[in-house]
Scaffold this motif. Sequence first.
Motif, PDB file in Angstrom:
ATOM      1  N   LEU A  22     -59.372  -4.385  10.224  1.00  0.00           N
ATOM      2  CA  LEU A  22     -60.420  -5.374  10.109  1.00  0.00           C
ATOM      3  C   LEU A  22     -61.289  -5.133   8.911  1.00  0.00           C
ATOM      4  CD1 LEU A  22     -61.272  -6.453  13.636  1.00  0.00           C
ATOM      5  CD2 LEU A  22     -59.929  -7.738  12.130  1.00  0.00           C
ATOM      6  N   THR A  23     -61.919  -6.182   8.228  1.00  0.00           N
ATOM      7  CA  THR A  23     -62.849  -5.808   7.352  1.00  0.00           C
ATOM      8  C   THR A  23     -63.873  -6.957   7.393  1.00  0.00           C
ATOM      9  OG1 THR A  23     -62.033  -7.126   5.271  1.00  0.00           O
ATOM     10  CG2 THR A  23     -61.338  -4.785   5.675  1.00  0.00           C
ATOM     11  N   ASP A  24     -65.268  -6.910   6.857  1.00  0.00           N
ATOM     12  CA  ASP A  24     -66.063  -7.863   6.787  1.00  0.00           C
ATOM     13  C   ASP A  24     -65.600  -9.014   6.277  1.00  0.00           C
ATOM     14  OD1 ASP A  24     -67.465  -6.634   8.723  1.00  0.00           O
ATOM     15  OD2 ASP A  24     -68.644  -5.621   7.556  1.00  0.00           O
ATOM     16  N   ARG A  25     -64.833  -9.043   5.197  1.00  0.00           N
ATOM     17  CA  ARG A  25     -64.553  -9.831   3.989  1.00  0.00           C
ATOM     18  C   ARG A  25     -63.470 -10.721   4.239  1.00  0.00           C
ATOM     19  NH1 ARG A  25     -60.211  -7.786   1.355  1.00  0.00           N
ATOM     20  NH2 ARG A  25     -59.652  -5.612   1.443  1.00  0.00           N
ATOM     21  N   MET A  26     -62.714 -10.688   5.422  1.00  0.00           N
ATOM     22  CA  MET A  26     -61.718 -11.192   5.878  1.00  0.00           C
ATOM     23  C   MET A  26     -61.966 -13.048   5.711  1.00  0.00           C
ATOM     24  SD  MET A  26     -59.197  -9.861   8.966  1.00  0.00           S
ATOM     25  CE  MET A  26     -60.210 -10.385  10.328  1.00  0.00           C
ATOM     26  N   HIS A  27     -61.018 -13.506   4.878  1.00  0.00           N
ATOM     27  CA  HIS A  27     -61.261 -14.928   4.715  1.00  0.00           C
ATOM     28  C   HIS A  27     -60.048 -15.709   4.245  1.00  0.00           C
ATOM     29  CE1 HIS A  27     -62.494 -13.133   0.599  1.00  0.00           C
ATOM     30  NE2 HIS A  27     -61.712 -14.495   0.120  1.00  0.00           N
ATOM     31  N   THR A 163     -51.115 -11.186   4.140  1.00  0.00           N
ATOM     32  CA  THR A 163     -52.325 -10.599   3.766  1.00  0.00           C
ATOM     33  C   THR A 163     -52.202  -9.938   2.402  1.00  0.00           C
ATOM     34  OG1 THR A 163     -51.514  -8.553   4.899  1.00  0.00           O
ATOM     35  CG2 THR A 163     -52.916  -9.975   6.209  1.00  0.00           C
ATOM     36  N   THR A 164     -53.547  -9.810   1.758  1.00  0.00           N
ATOM     37  CA  THR A 164     -53.570  -9.342   0.549  1.00  0.00           C
ATOM     38  C   THR A 164     -53.162  -7.773   0.611  1.00  0.00           C
ATOM     39  OG1 THR A 164     -55.961  -8.863   0.868  1.00  0.00           O
ATOM     40  CG2 THR A 164     -55.326 -10.898  -0.327  1.00  0.00           C
ATOM     41  N   GLY A 165     -53.508  -7.174   1.913  1.00  0.00           N
ATOM     42  CA  GLY A 165     -53.044  -5.681   1.903  1.00  0.00           C
ATOM     43  C   GLY A 165     -51.629  -5.641   1.710  1.00  0.00           C
ATOM     44  N   ALA A 166     -50.876  -6.441   2.535  1.00  0.00           N
ATOM     45  CA  ALA A 166     -49.313  -6.430   2.594  1.00  0.00           C
ATOM     46  C   ALA A 166     -48.784  -6.627   1.033  1.00  0.00           C
ATOM     47  CB  ALA A 166     -49.026  -7.328   3.657  1.00  0.00           C
ATOM     48  N   ALA A 180     -46.395 -18.993   2.401  1.00  0.00           N
ATOM     49  CA  ALA A 180     -47.352 -18.850   3.834  1.00  0.00           C
ATOM     50  C   ALA A 180     -48.081 -20.087   3.967  1.00  0.00           C
ATOM     51  CB  ALA A 180     -47.783 -17.530   3.891  1.00  0.00           C
ATOM     52  N   THR A 181     -48.401 -20.388   5.149  1.00  0.00           N
ATOM     53  CA  THR A 181     -49.364 -21.439   5.344  1.00  0.00           C
ATOM     54  C   THR A 181     -50.693 -20.964   4.932  1.00  0.00           C
ATOM     55  OG1 THR A 181     -48.169 -21.947   7.701  1.00  0.00           O
ATOM     56  CG2 THR A 181     -50.166 -22.984   7.045  1.00  0.00           C
ATOM     57  N   VAL A 182     -50.954 -19.668   5.406  1.00  0.00           N
ATOM     58  CA  VAL A 182     -52.329 -19.099   4.845  1.00  0.00           C
ATOM     59  C   VAL A 182     -52.083 -17.645   4.270  1.00  0.00           C
ATOM     60  CG1 VAL A 182     -53.840 -20.559   6.130  1.00  0.00           C
ATOM     61  CG2 VAL A 182     -53.036 -18.456   7.386  1.00  0.00           C
ATOM     62  N   THR A 183     -52.833 -17.276   3.293  1.00  0.00           N
ATOM     63  CA  THR A 183     -52.972 -16.055   2.821  1.00  0.00           C
ATOM     64  C   THR A 183     -54.379 -15.346   3.122  1.00  0.00           C
ATOM     65  OG1 THR A 183     -51.347 -16.290   1.121  1.00  0.00           O
ATOM     66  CG2 THR A 183     -52.919 -14.424   0.958  1.00  0.00           C
ATOM     67  N   ILE A 184     -54.590 -14.189   3.989  1.00  0.00           N
ATOM     68  CA  ILE A 184     -55.671 -13.726   4.356  1.00  0.00           C
ATOM     69  C   ILE A 184     -56.106 -12.682   3.528  1.00  0.00           C
ATOM     70  CG2 ILE A 184     -57.058 -12.673   6.271  1.00  0.00           C
ATOM     71  CD1 ILE A 184     -55.212 -14.535   8.059  1.00  0.00           C
ATOM     72  N   ASP A 185     -57.303 -12.470   2.915  1.00  0.00           N
ATOM     73  CA  ASP A 185     -57.826 -11.163   2.408  1.00  0.00           C
ATOM     74  C   ASP A 185     -58.126 -10.216   3.566  1.00  0.00           C
ATOM     75  OD1 ASP A 185     -58.740  -9.352   0.819  1.00  0.00           O
ATOM     76  OD2 ASP A 185     -60.502 -10.544   0.162  1.00  0.00           O
ATOM     77  N   ALA A 186     -57.201  -9.284   3.835  1.00  0.00           N
ATOM     78  CA  ALA A 186     -57.092  -8.363   4.954  1.00  0.00           C
ATOM     79  C   ALA A 186     -56.553  -6.967   4.366  1.00  0.00           C
ATOM     80  CB  ALA A 186     -56.757  -8.727   6.154  1.00  0.00           C
ATOM     81  N   ARG A 261     -63.827 -18.158   6.608  1.00  0.00           N
ATOM     82  CA  ARG A 261     -63.943 -16.760   7.572  1.00  0.00           C
ATOM     83  C   ARG A 261     -62.588 -16.711   8.347  1.00  0.00           C
ATOM     84  NH1 ARG A 261     -66.487 -14.887  11.931  1.00  0.00           N
ATOM     85  NH2 ARG A 261     -66.975 -12.524  11.635  1.00  0.00           N
ATOM     86  N   VAL A 262     -62.350 -15.615   8.614  1.00  0.00           N
ATOM     87  CA  VAL A 262     -61.026 -15.262   9.504  1.00  0.00           C
ATOM     88  C   VAL A 262     -61.537 -14.207  10.577  1.00  0.00           C
ATOM     89  CG1 VAL A 262     -58.899 -14.498  10.012  1.00  0.00           C
ATOM     90  CG2 VAL A 262     -59.233 -15.929   7.942  1.00  0.00           C
ATOM     91  N   ALA A 263     -61.656 -14.264  11.988  1.00  0.00           N
ATOM     92  CA  ALA A 263     -62.205 -13.435  12.824  1.00  0.00           C
ATOM     93  C   ALA A 263     -61.355 -13.112  13.937  1.00  0.00           C
ATOM     94  CB  ALA A 263     -63.431 -13.693  13.162  1.00  0.00           C
ATOM     95  N   VAL A 264     -61.049 -11.955  14.292  1.00  0.00           N
ATOM     96  CA  VAL A 264     -60.412 -11.698  15.653  1.00  0.00           C
ATOM     97  C   VAL A 264     -60.960 -11.871  16.726  1.00  0.00           C
ATOM     98  CG1 VAL A 264     -59.088  -9.569  16.760  1.00  0.00           C
ATOM     99  CG2 VAL A 264     -59.006  -9.843  14.486  1.00  0.00           C
TER     100      VAL A 264
END
Length: 280
Positions: A22-27, A163-166, A180-186, A261-264
């Motif tokens: 997780l990061t605070d910038r997940m979006h 995800t951007t990390g992957a 992908a349907t959505v790409t998440i910055d994580a 924003r994306v949150a767990v």
Amino acid sequence: MPAAYVRPGRADHRRPRSTDWLTDRMHVTRIGLTPLKGARHATLERVALGPSGPEGDRVFCLVEADRPHVLRTVDNPRMLLVDAAWDGSTLTVGAPGQGVVSEVPGATGEELVCDYWGRDARLEIMTSRHAQLLGRHLGREVRLARTSRRGEVVYGAPVSIVTTGALASLSEQESARFRATVTIDAERDPDPGTVLAVGGAVVRVRAAIPRCRVIDLDPTTGRLDRTHLATLAGRPRPVGLLPFGVDADVLVPGTVLTGDRVAVTGGGWSEGQLASVVPS
């Protein structure tokens, strides 16, 4: 590529996975879909996630003229050059050198059960000039079909996530390549069982997504230009599978916008997960 059953190790399913990714910038950095299976994966500003998945995603597909098989992009990479748009009634399709057809596909009343990666897909054959244009582009006769229900030509869970990390782990900057349907910055992909609030929707991650050769094709030219599949083959993985990204089911329908924003909101690892295929 049929679905396969993947059972996590004993320790994994007795405790929730950590959320160190997780990061605070997940979006959300990208949203994409195509109304015609295999066509260019369009980048959108927003998408409505319904109970059965993204509205307008893979509503239509092509069927081989000589047998009841859904056309596969991995065998027909020129499909990646096709632009498709659908407003709920009019389907617009264009291909290089073939012009554009924009009209309402006509229902023929002919229903067909087709093979789709080893399972049955129930389709209705449509009459339109789209199939003629696409046949000329692909160099083979094809038939346009409409799915009988949402997700009919989506093998796994309806929402796919990268995800951007992957992506960075593959030295890849073009997320559209993975459709992908959505790409998440994580930093990395969420674990199966993780519940994510994505914009106005809530989804639950189901499983890793095994991949095929389409991820090695340039999404703008359809030409083989990467060796991502070979890279995935060299990583620790379930036998016979080359996973990248995850898929998810929709728990709470809602609209997702680029930048949301994306949150767990919950999670945990279940006893076993169905690994699914996101066909191109």
